[in-house]
Scaffold this motif. Structure first.
Motif, short mmCIF file in Angstrom:
data_model
loop_
_atom_site.label_atom_id
_atom_site.label_comp_id
_atom_site.label_asym_id
_atom_site.label_seq_id
_atom_site.Cartn_x
_atom_site.Cartn_y
_atom_site.Cartn_z
N ARG A 292 0.84 -1.22 0.00
CA ARG A 292 0.00 0.00 0.00
C ARG A 292 0.86 1.25 0.00
O ARG A 292 0.55 2.22 -0.68
N ILE A 293 1.92 1.21 0.82
CA ILE A 293 2.81 2.37 0.89
C ILE A 293 3.38 2.66 -0.49
O ILE A 293 3.42 3.82 -0.93
N GLU B 80 -7.29 1.49 -2.34
CA GLU B 80 -8.66 0.98 -2.25
C GLU B 80 -9.33 0.95 -3.63
O GLU B 80 -10.02 0.01 -3.96
N CYS B 81 -9.14 2.04 -4.41
CA CYS B 81 -9.94 2.18 -5.63
C CYS B 81 -9.12 2.55 -6.86
O CYS B 81 -9.69 2.74 -7.93
N THR B 82 -7.81 2.64 -6.74
CA THR B 82 -6.89 3.04 -7.81
C THR B 82 -7.10 4.48 -8.28
O THR B 82 -6.59 4.87 -9.32
N ARG C 107 0.62 12.10 4.98
CA ARG C 107 -0.84 11.96 4.91
C ARG C 107 -1.26 11.78 3.47
O ARG C 107 -0.74 12.43 2.57
N THR C 108 -2.25 10.90 3.26
CA THR C 108 -2.77 10.75 1.90
C THR C 108 -4.29 10.78 1.95
O THR C 108 -4.90 10.34 2.92
N SER C 109 -4.90 11.34 0.90
CA SER C 109 -6.35 11.23 0.77
C SER C 109 -6.69 11.04 -0.70
O SER C 109 -6.10 11.66 -1.58
N CYS C 110 -7.66 10.14 -0.94
CA CYS C 110 -8.02 9.78 -2.31
C CYS C 110 -9.09 10.74 -2.83
O CYS C 110 -10.10 10.96 -2.18
#
Ligand SMILES: [Zn+2]
Ligand SMILES: [Zn+2]
Length: 296
Positions: free
Chosen positions: A172-173, A183-185, A206-209
């Motif tokens: 994931r990293i 999760e969803c590409t 931090r990451t946000s999709c």
């Protein structure tokens, strides 16, 4: 009125709700599982004729079987010259069913891991409940919090589950640092930000999709875990990163991350092992932009 509406699915949500409605029947799930059973027996020959598929599913009534197959055809199952095949969506949904994504009652007893918390002297304990895996100590220090499909827990010990979670976390990293949602590409916004004052780390990754809203937060140091220079450095010192649990890499968790002075924001992760130092410079998105190895 369509069949789907009759089954209680709102017609205005058609595409996705149709898909779930199509799966709301034991015979149809059995048809999808029949493909997996056949694939296990002969991985290279995935296509099945109508009668092979019907025999495997165990439905004797041809008309009834044809009705249920029709509900899957197009979305989950396709008819080709060689026979019937699972589509991409079919393979994904069968994978989720077998992986136990939809099972909610899988729980393992908490298990001490024999390792010491990186933030105090208490022992680390692993907990798993319905897909959520936590490693932490009695003083509420959470060292790892991640998700594992419940199906993975049905034939693994807690230690094996933690090892699996570690591998999937590294994968994931790698995706997240590359700007891809695990999760969803979808595309991911990522940034290095100063950690809150009461944290015992200085900087956070931090990451946000943008597409699904999935959010992750970890110490900035983790972004180097999949970096080739870091992996080679560890290898030179006899450390196989892929098989190590993150909290057994103290030089990483204790390692400092500092913001360098000049130019655009840059952050330095310093790793020291034996008589050698590796500095990795990150940009504001956590991408490694420079590295330097020096003897100490
Ligand atoms: Zn602790
Ligand atoms: Zn996403």
């Amino acid at each position: 009125m369509s069949d789907d509406t009759a089954e209680g699915v709102a017609a205005d949500d058609a595409p996705v709700s149709d898909a779930f409605a199509a799966l709301g029947d034991e015979t149809r799930v059995a048809i999808l599982e029949a493909f997996v059973e056949a694939r296990r027996e002969d991985p290279e020959n995935r296509a099945m004729t109508f009668s092979e598929l019907r025999d495997r599913t165990g439905v004797t009534d041809s008309g009834r079987f044809n009705y249920h197959l029709g509900k899957l055809r197009g979305r989950f199952v396709e008819e080709t010259d060689e026979g019937y095949l699972l589509t991409y969506a079919g393979r994904e949904v069968v994978g989720a069913i077998l992986g136990g994504t939809y099972d909610t009652d899988v729980e393992l007893d908490p298990e001490p891991l024999g390792d010491t918390c990186t933030r105090c002297d208490a022992e680390l304990v692993a907990r798993f409940d319905s897909g959520d895996l936590d490693v932490g100590c009695e003083n509420d220090h959470t060292i790892l919090r991640t998700t594992v499909p419940p199906g993975a827990a049905t034939d693994r010990s807690m230690r094996e589950l933690v090892a699996l979670a570690t591998r999937t976390t590294y994968a994931r990293i790698e995706l997240l640092v590359g700007g891809i949602c695990h999760e969803c590409t979808g595309r991911v916004e990522r940034e290095i930000v100063a950690a809150p004052d009461d944290a015992d780390i200085d900087y956070t990754f931090r990451t946000s999709c943008e597409r699904c809203g999935a959010f992750t937060r970890s110490s900035a140091g983790v972004v180097v875990l999949r970096d080739q220079t870091f992996i080679a450095f560890c290898d030179d010192h006899g450390i196989d990163v892929a098989d190590r649990l993150p909290w057994t890499l103290p030089f990483l968790t204790d390692g400092e991350t500092v913001q360098t002075d000049e130019g655009p924001p840059r952050y330095r992760v310093r790793v020291e092992v034996d008589d050698e130092r590796l500095d990795l410079i990150l940009d504001e998105r956590g991408v490694v932009v420079a590295t330097e190895r020096t003897p100490i």
